[in-house]
Design a protein around this motif. Structure first.
Motif, mmCIF file in Angstrom:
data_model
loop_
_atom_site.group_PDB
_atom_site.id
_atom_site.type_symbol
_atom_site.label_atom_id
_atom_site.label_comp_id
_atom_site.label_asym_id
_atom_site.label_seq_id
_atom_site.Cartn_x
_atom_site.Cartn_y
_atom_site.Cartn_z
ATOM 1 N N HIS A 1 0.827 -1.210 0.000
ATOM 2 C CA HIS A 1 0.000 0.000 0.000
ATOM 3 C C HIS A 1 0.860 1.259 0.000
ATOM 4 O O HIS A 1 0.654 2.162 0.795
ATOM 5 C CB HIS A 1 -0.942 -0.005 1.197
ATOM 6 C CG HIS A 1 -1.713 -1.271 1.345
ATOM 7 N ND1 HIS A 1 -2.634 -1.709 0.418
ATOM 8 C CD2 HIS A 1 -1.672 -2.255 2.298
ATOM 9 C CE1 HIS A 1 -3.141 -2.872 0.792
ATOM 10 N NE2 HIS A 1 -2.570 -3.232 1.940
ATOM 11 N N GLU B 1 3.996 8.878 1.726
ATOM 12 C CA GLU B 1 4.147 10.142 2.452
ATOM 13 C C GLU B 1 5.548 10.726 2.247
ATOM 14 O O GLU B 1 5.717 11.944 2.121
ATOM 15 C CB GLU B 1 3.865 9.935 3.940
ATOM 16 C CG GLU B 1 2.423 9.634 4.274
ATOM 17 C CD GLU B 1 2.064 8.179 3.992
ATOM 18 O OE1 GLU B 1 2.999 7.415 3.660
ATOM 19 O OE2 GLU B 1 0.884 7.829 4.068
ATOM 20 N N HIS C 1 -3.309 -3.805 6.483
ATOM 21 C CA HIS C 1 -4.304 -2.764 6.333
ATOM 22 C C HIS C 1 -5.678 -3.371 6.068
ATOM 23 O O HIS C 1 -5.796 -4.349 5.311
ATOM 24 C CB HIS C 1 -3.955 -1.823 5.179
ATOM 25 C CG HIS C 1 -2.758 -0.971 5.448
ATOM 26 N ND1 HIS C 1 -1.498 -1.483 5.593
ATOM 27 C CD2 HIS C 1 -2.655 0.380 5.612
ATOM 28 C CE1 HIS C 1 -0.636 -0.504 5.822
ATOM 29 N NE2 HIS C 1 -1.329 0.653 5.839
ATOM 30 N N GLU D 1 -6.345 2.823 6.993
ATOM 31 C CA GLU D 1 -5.180 2.781 7.865
ATOM 32 C C GLU D 1 -5.397 1.717 8.937
ATOM 33 O O GLU D 1 -6.549 1.447 9.354
ATOM 34 C CB GLU D 1 -4.959 4.131 8.522
ATOM 35 C CG GLU D 1 -4.602 5.237 7.561
ATOM 36 C CD GLU D 1 -3.198 5.100 7.020
ATOM 37 O OE1 GLU D 1 -2.466 4.208 7.471
ATOM 38 O OE2 GLU D 1 -2.833 5.873 6.108
ATOM 39 N N LYS E 1 -10.352 4.895 8.968
ATOM 40 C CA LYS E 1 -9.467 5.956 8.480
ATOM 41 C C LYS E 1 -8.964 5.548 7.100
ATOM 42 O O LYS E 1 -8.280 4.523 6.971
ATOM 43 C CB LYS E 1 -8.282 6.176 9.425
ATOM 44 C CG LYS E 1 -8.675 6.690 10.793
ATOM 45 C CD LYS E 1 -7.434 6.887 11.660
ATOM 46 C CE LYS E 1 -7.796 7.383 13.058
ATOM 47 N NZ LYS E 1 -6.591 7.546 13.909
ATOM 48 N N SER E 2 -9.334 6.326 6.113
ATOM 49 C CA SER E 2 -8.957 5.984 4.747
ATOM 50 C C SER E 2 -7.509 6.363 4.468
ATOM 51 O O SER E 2 -7.021 7.413 4.908
ATOM 52 C CB SER E 2 -9.881 6.696 3.750
ATOM 53 O OG SER E 2 -9.456 6.429 2.423
ATOM 54 N N ARG E 3 -6.819 5.506 3.720
ATOM 55 C CA ARG E 3 -5.447 5.801 3.289
ATOM 56 C C ARG E 3 -5.430 6.530 1.955
ATOM 57 O O ARG E 3 -4.380 6.991 1.488
ATOM 58 C CB ARG E 3 -4.643 4.502 3.198
ATOM 59 C CG ARG E 3 -3.181 4.693 2.838
ATOM 60 C CD ARG E 3 -2.341 3.498 3.126
ATOM 61 N NE ARG E 3 -0.976 3.679 2.672
ATOM 62 C CZ ARG E 3 -0.050 4.417 3.275
ATOM 63 N NH1 ARG E 3 -0.369 5.052 4.395
ATOM 64 N NH2 ARG E 3 1.172 4.521 2.788
#
Length: 1367
Positions: free
Chosen positions: A1179, A1184, A1259, A1328, A1342-1344
């Motif tokens: 993923h 980041e 995930h 996440e 919580k979306s990645r």
């Protein structure tokens, strides 16, 4: 503006017919014939003529040509082609006999006066002009040599002078029909002092002649003293004339005494071109008076009258257009009686026509002019009245009329183009006239490969034209930019190999040199020399070759900036000439010198030619153009062969005289910069970069252990042979042989630099063959018997065992830039010489393989080898390490290795997971030797195992580092062996998600035997992974693969229950790449260790454990090589030194496959390591980091390369294996379900299970299953029925990591058949990982930011199906 000066060959031609009593009078007085005497008084100064308009024209000189009519009669009947051929040969013969004397005159003049005499002319061209000007035989194509006057001469010593004159008048002349007989008849009476007639009687005789024959008469009284003879008087030299057909042989340059009375000035001590005659002043005055009176009172008035009357005829014929005359004849008719045949020139009552003879009547003092009205050609010739009008007008200076008539003749294709350049002002049209005059001689030339050679007559006529142009046109106009007359001479020179043709090229070259066109002059000198060489005139050919050579070597002035010469590291005065031309000239000069007996000069030229060609592709053969389909011939081979022949002949004939010539070979064979000194410990094989890398690895390893340095190799030992490796490169395009090759070695501290020391023995090698452009390394052995500091200064050899040569081995020092003075100029450090330190033999280790035969291994094979280590020094060795090449998998076998035990089906061991290079292996001598040290002279056999991991040609490079004791300096020894690795099996892997809950993936391993004759036994299949464990899905049995056959293995992959170091490894990579992208310094830390889980597929207890030191070492070496190569390919912009600090050895998500094989028949075994697939969903762990680096504010750089490099690194990180991104959800639709239903009772409600599986280990995923409307494509519906979904069409799920959910899909079928379950869509969103305290739900989601859409695969011919049958 003064009128142009016509060449003497265009002057009036006067024939003389003398009675038999005239010549004895002249011979008795020591005088030549009468034509030769009269020719001495030509040209006459200050002559005035009149034009057709009665305008006076002043001539500063007016020339006449006198000849004997009997000579003309004999010569005029010769075939013109034959005569032209004899003339060309005669001119060539004169040039051949006189060229050496000419060259002596030119060289003497240059040596004494600086070349003043021959600055504006050349003796060979003067000779050609004199030969051409002396031609007085009439031609059928022009009338310049046709006689304009006939002088009948008698003397008063005759018995009856009047009868003698009557006999001359009635004499028949043997002239061809095309010859123009329009001429002035003149009567001359010679009255010598010894005549029996008194002066009054002679005067009466003269009056009687005038009364009978007209006023064109003259009485010439001469004293002609004989005792003593008068003093010689200088007169102009008579022009040479072609001898008869039986007298072609040219007399020598020195004149022979003759009764003719004309003495060459060489005998009188005057100039070369002058002659003398013995006449007193009174006779000279009388003869001069006669010549002037004949010209001014008879010939010129008669010619002027002819011009006036002919001009009237010419003008009347031009008044009416020919079209009108033709029309008149057509309308009124014309009879043969009204158009009489045109009479011939000079026809009168006193001239009777015949086929070949013409008799002059007694009443024709002057030929009738009124009767000469015809303008037709006579007897097939080209000389008509109109041409004679043009010629007479040209002679008299009436150029306005002459140009008009010549233009008319030119338009009628009857000549004139050759004369117009002489009488016209310089205009651009004159070169066209000259070109037309030359081209009209030969006509259109045929297209053929060989040059077209014009006939001899055309060659001679072109030569005549060229001489007239060069003589008649002023030098300033001739060489001007409008005319460029030197090009006319080249056009006149045909392709014939004749000396006169060569003289045309030589004169064109001389004129081009005068006007400054030096390159053009050099080219034409070269052509002239080539033609002269082929005709055998070698002295003059050699002179022209030298002239061309000097001109081609002349430097061309170039106005360039001084910075240009500095950047090119050249001087502005450096000029080597044209390399494409100069070797050919020098070769011809050498051949000419050799054939003329100057062998020493030939050897010098041939030796100078032995230089590499600058541009061999632009060169052609010497005597033609080379074929484009064949390789160009080697000029070096021809030059070398000529040098060998000439030098051998010179040494055989002159003995030791060759040593005084100072001959030096112009090429160098030894490459001083590449020459190296090699000691016995150095390996001559192997890549130098590998040895440097191994030494760097050792230095890096020992830096943390001590301060001792590794002693560099290069020092030789006493009584030990070391070698000077000479790199010989043949710059020539021909095979050469070198003998007596050796080097000069001297003691650095000795004062005597010439003699070789007694304690040195230097090898001498003979018969070394170097191919064309070949490069070879020749070792020269040197043995020193005592410690010394030696300097290798020169290399000496014999070139083809003929010429000794010496080359320096000094290399120019570096350029100095330390001080301002050094930077402003070119200052270099002292030359660098090859230095060798010879010391006492202390620490010496000699290593070699026990078996050094060519080694051929199968890929992955284990091969046991041994290396013999011998202490050849004088001190013992106690510490010994070994380093192998980066790609070489070597395991040193010692006696204290643990014995291997049977391994379980599953192994777990921890690996360092670092890309750091292998550390040197310390060899405990007590385990391989009888003691802890290796004494001097002792030897030990070191066994090791070589694993052939990669196919191809390889060098096994091993570096042994040793020392005597602690704190001592290290020394090294090298050994290398080449081996070849050939693949025997080919392994491919595949992976797909599994629908079973027992495993997540199914890994397929396909093994193919690619050998052609051997069966390969697969003994074990092992897998290694940090996150995944693989197990066989079917029972294993030993597999033997026949040639060209394939076997498949299926493994089920499941996540490991415990995986240590996987998360830390991912975080390590993210941290290092983040620092790298920010531009910070990357810490030199190692990746965290990683625990690997190994599973084996084997039969019974025959399991090879992977934890044994040997197997584990080989696996680590193979994995490091694969990872290092892949990392260098994926990240070329990251320095290689940072790879081990940024990237781990293994990606935790990958699974490696190890296949063990055997060849039972050959007793060979090994294993092959394959980097398997990456399992599990990824993923974008570096998402980041990459985004922060992309949006970060970076410092601007003045170098665009820095920005491009940063962007390249960022792009490589975005697409690397550590930042992979995949859809985590796998869809499994139950396939093949069969539902039985009685459709007579109504439609059937069926259900199908759809399983959604999250393949991610870390995930969660949120999935939406959407059931779509079926396809309306008729072809699809014809094969399978569309799924009639009913009930809930959207299913939403949150799937934890490594979990799965099932959805029940309802179908409403109205008829039996096969329904395709392919109308669905899966929308996936990656979330996440939740915190440890949170429960995975929609509230804690919580979306990645990673979303995917999945449909049935397009083009799938067998989707999941549901069968309904009518029960």
């Amino acid at each position: 503006m003064p009128p142009p000066t016509l060449p003497s060959s265009l002057s009036p031609h006067v024939c003389i017919l003398a009675s038999p009593d005239v010549q004895p009078i002249l011979s008795g007085a020591g005088l030549p014939s009468l034509p030769e005497i009269l020719q001495c008084f030509s040209p006459l100064p200050q002559i005035t003529t009149r034009t057709a308009t009665l305008t006076s024209v002043a001539h500063s000189a007016f020339a006449l040509r006198f000849s004997d009519v009997t000579e003309i009669e004999d010569a005029v009947h010769e075939d013109e082609e034959q005569r032209a051929s004899r003339t060309m040969d005669w001119i060539g013969s004169r040039i051949h006999h006189r060229c050496e004397r000419w060259l002596d005159l030119v060289e003497t003049d240059i040596r004494e006066t600086g070349g003043k005499m021959w600055r504006s002319r050349t003796p060979w061209w003067d000779e050609v002009k004199r030969c051409v000007s002396g031609d007085h035989v009439p031609s059928s194509v022009e009338g310049w040599n046709h006689p304009v006057s006939l002088i009948l001469v008698v003397s008063t010593t005759a018995v009856n002078p009047l009868q003698a004159l009557q006999d001359l008048t009635s004499r028949a002349f043997d002239f061809p029909p095309w010859m123009d007989l329009t001429s002035l008849r003149y009567f001359l009476i010679i009255h010598p002092s010894n005549s029996s007639l008194s002066d009054p009687i002679a005067e009466s005789l003269f009056n009687a002649v005038k009364k009978q024959y007209g006023l064109h008469s003259f009485l010439l009284p001469l004293q002609l003293p004989t005792d003593p003879l008068p003093a010689p008087v200088p007169v102009p030299a008579p022009p040479p004339r072609l001898p008869g057909a039986s007298g072609l042989d040219t007399p020598p340059l020195q004149p022979q005494p003759s009764a003719g009375g004309l003495l060459s000035s060489n005998a009188a001590g005057a100039d070369y071109n002058g002659n003398t005659i013995r006449l007193n002043s009174e006779d000279i005055h009388q003869i001069s008076r006669f010549v002037r009176e004949f010209l001014t009172m008879s010939l010129i008035p008669w010619m002027e009258k002819c011009v006036v009357e002919w001009n009237e005829t010419y003008s009347s014929s031009r008044r009416l257009p020919s079209r009108l005359i033709t029309s008149t004849r057509r309308f009124f008719g014309a009879t043969s009686a009204s158009s009489p045949s045109p009479p011939s020139h000079g026809s009168s009552a006193s001239i009777s026509s015949g086929v070949s003879r013409y008799t002059h009547g007694s009443n024709a003092s002057v030929s009738s002019i009124s009767s000469v009205t015809s303008i037709s050609t006579m007897g097939g010739g080209n000389v008509n009245q109109q041409r004679r009008l043009a010629e007479f007008a040209t002679i008299l200076g009436d150029f306005k009329l002459a140009v008009s008539v010549w233009e008319t003749l030119r338009k009628e294709a009857r000549g004139g183009s050759d004369i117009l350049p002489l009488i016209s002002s310089p205009t651009p049209a004159l070169p066209l006239h000259a070109d037309h005059a030359i081209s009209s001689l030969t006509g259109p030339q045929p297209r053929q490969a060989t040059p077209f050679e014009a006939p001899a007559l055309a060659q001679y006529r072109a030569l005549v034209y060229a001489v007239r142009w060069e003589t008649g046109v002023t030098r300033e106009d001739f060489l001007g930019s409008v005319l460029e007359g030197e090009r006319w001479l080249v056009k006149a020179a045909s392709s014939a190999e004749e000396p006169p043709t060569a003289m045309l090229y030589a004169e064109a070259a001389f004129l081009s040199e005068l006007k400054g066109a030096r390159r053009r002059a050099a080219l034409w000198y070269l052509v002239a020399a080539d033609k002269l060489e082929k005709t055998g005139i070698k002295p003059l050919a050699m002179y022209f070759f030298r002239k061309a050579h000097d001109l081609f070597q002349d430097r061309i002035p170039k106005e360039l900036s001084p910075s240009f010469w500095e950047s090119e590291d050249r001087t502005s005065m450096q000029w080597e000439g044209f390399h494409a031309v100069l070797p050919g000239i020098e070769h011809e000069l050498g051949r000419l010198l050799y054939t003329t007996g100057d062998t020493a000069g030939a050897v010098k030229y041939f030796l100078r030619l032995l230089t590499p060609a600058k541009d061999a592709t632009a060169l052609s053969t010497a005597n033609g153009v080379s074929s484009p389909l064949l390789p160009p011939p080697s000029r070096d081979k021809m030059f070398l062969e000529d040098f060998r022949v000439a030098f051998k002949h010179f040494k055989a004939t002159e003995g030791e005289a060759w040593q005084k010539l100072g001959l030096q070979l112009p090429v160098s064979f030894c490459q001083a910069k590449q020459t190296r000194v090699r000691s016995p410990g150095d390996s001559v094989h192997g890549d130098s970069t590998i040895w440097e890398k191994l030494e760097e690895d050792w230095s890096y390893f020992w830096t943390s252990n001590g301060k001792e340095k590794l002693g560099k190799s290069g020092k030789a030992a006493v009584n030990e042979t070391f070698w000077v490796d000479l790199v010989l490169k043949n710059p020539l395009d021909v095979e050469v042989w070198i003998s007596a090759l050796t080097v000069r070695v001297r003691d650095a501290s000795a004062q005597d630099t010439e003699n070789e020391p007694d304690f040195l023995e230097v090898e001498r090698i003979d018969d070394i063959k170097l191919g064309a452009k070949d490069t070879r390394t020749i070792p020269i052995g040197v043995n020193c018997t005592k410690p010394a500091s030696l300097v290798v200064t020169h290399v000496t050899y014999e070139f083809f065992s003929l010429l000794p040569a010496t080359e320096s081995l000094a290399v120019r020092g570096r350029r100095l830039n330390d001080t301002p003075i050094q930077r402003q100029g070119k200052v270099y450090a002292p030359d660098t010489l090859i230095k060798v330190e010879v010391e006492e033999a202390g620490q010496r280790l000699y290593a070699h393989f026990v078996d050094d035969r060519h080694l051929v291994l199968a890929q992955g094979e284990y091969k046991r080898q041994s290396v013999w280590l011998t202490n050849s020094g004088t001190r013992p060795i106690r510490d010994l390490w070994v380093l192998a090449g980066e790609d070489d998998a070597v395991w040193i076998e010692t006696n204290n290795e643990p014995s291997s035990s049977t391994a379980p089906k599953v192994e777990m061991f921890q690996t360092t997971n670092s890309l750091a290079p292998r550390t040197p292996f310390r060899i405990p001598l007590e385990t391989v030797h009888t003691g802890p040290e290796l004494a001097p002279g002792e030897e030990v056999q070191l066994p090791f195992v070589l694993h052939a991991a990669h196919h191809g040609e390889h060098d096994l490079s091993m570096l042994f580092v040793f020392r005597e004791s602690k704190d001592a300096m290290f020394h090294c020894a090298r050994v290398v062996r080449q081996y070849e690795v050939r693949p025997i099996i080919q392994i491919t892997t595949s992976v797909r998600p599994s629908a079973s809950l027992d495993q997540s993936y199914i890994v397929g391993v396909e093994v193919e035997n690619i050998t052609g004759s051997s069966n390969v036994q697969i003994t074990q299949l092992s897998t290694m992974g940090a996150l995944w464990t693989c197990k066989s899905m079917q029972p294993y049995s030993p597999t033997s693969i026949p040639p060209r056959q394939v076997v498949e293995f299926s493994l089920g992959a499941t996540p490991c229950e415990s995986s240590k170091g996987t998360t830390e490894t991912t975080e390590f990579v993210a941290e290092k790449l983040e620092a790298l992208l920010r531009g910070d310094q990357v810490p030199t830390t190692t990746p965290p260790p990683l625990t690997l889980t190994c599973t084996h597929v084997a039969q019974g207890p025959n399991v090879v454990p992977l934890q044994t030191p040997t197997t584990r070492h080989f696996l680590h070496c193979g994995r490091r090589t694969m990872t290092a190569q892949a990392t260098a390919s994926a990240h070329p912009d990251i320095p290689a030194r940072l790879h081990q600090s940024v990237f781990p050895l293994r990606n935790p998500a990958t699974v490696d496959v190890v296949l063990f094989w055997e060849l039972p028949a050959q007793r060979r075994a090994g294993h092959v390591l394959l980097q398997g697939p990456t399992l599990g969903a990824q993923h974008a762990p570096l998402r980041e980091v990459v985004e922060a680096a992309r949006t970060a504010k970076v410092k601007r750089s003045m170098y665009a390369e820095t920005d491009r490099e940063r962007l390249a690194i960022l792009q490589a990180v975005r697409t690397c294996e550590w930042n992979q991104e995949t859809d985590p959800v796998a869809v499994f639709v139950k396939d093949g379900a069969v539902v039985e239903h009685d459709f007579r009772q109504g439609p059937c409600r069926a259900s199908v299970s759809v399983t959604l599986r999250n393949m991610s280990l870390t995930h969660p995923a949120r999935a939406v299953l959407r059931l779509k409307e079926p396809s309306t494509d008729p072809e699809v519906q014809r094969e399978r029925l569309p799924p009639p979904y009913t009930g809930r069409l959207i299913h939403r799920y949150i799937i934890p990591p490594s979990q799965s959910v099932s959805a029940e899909v309802k179908l409403w079928t109205s008829r039996p058949g096969c329904y395709a379950l392919d109308s669905w869509t899966i929308e996936t969103e990656v979330g996440e990982p939740p915190d440890a305290a949170d429960v995975l739900s929609a509230a804690t989601w919580k979306s990645r930011g990673l979303r995917y859409v999945q449909n049935p695969r397009a083009g799938d011919r067998r989707p999941s199906r549901l069968w309904t049958s009518d029960g």
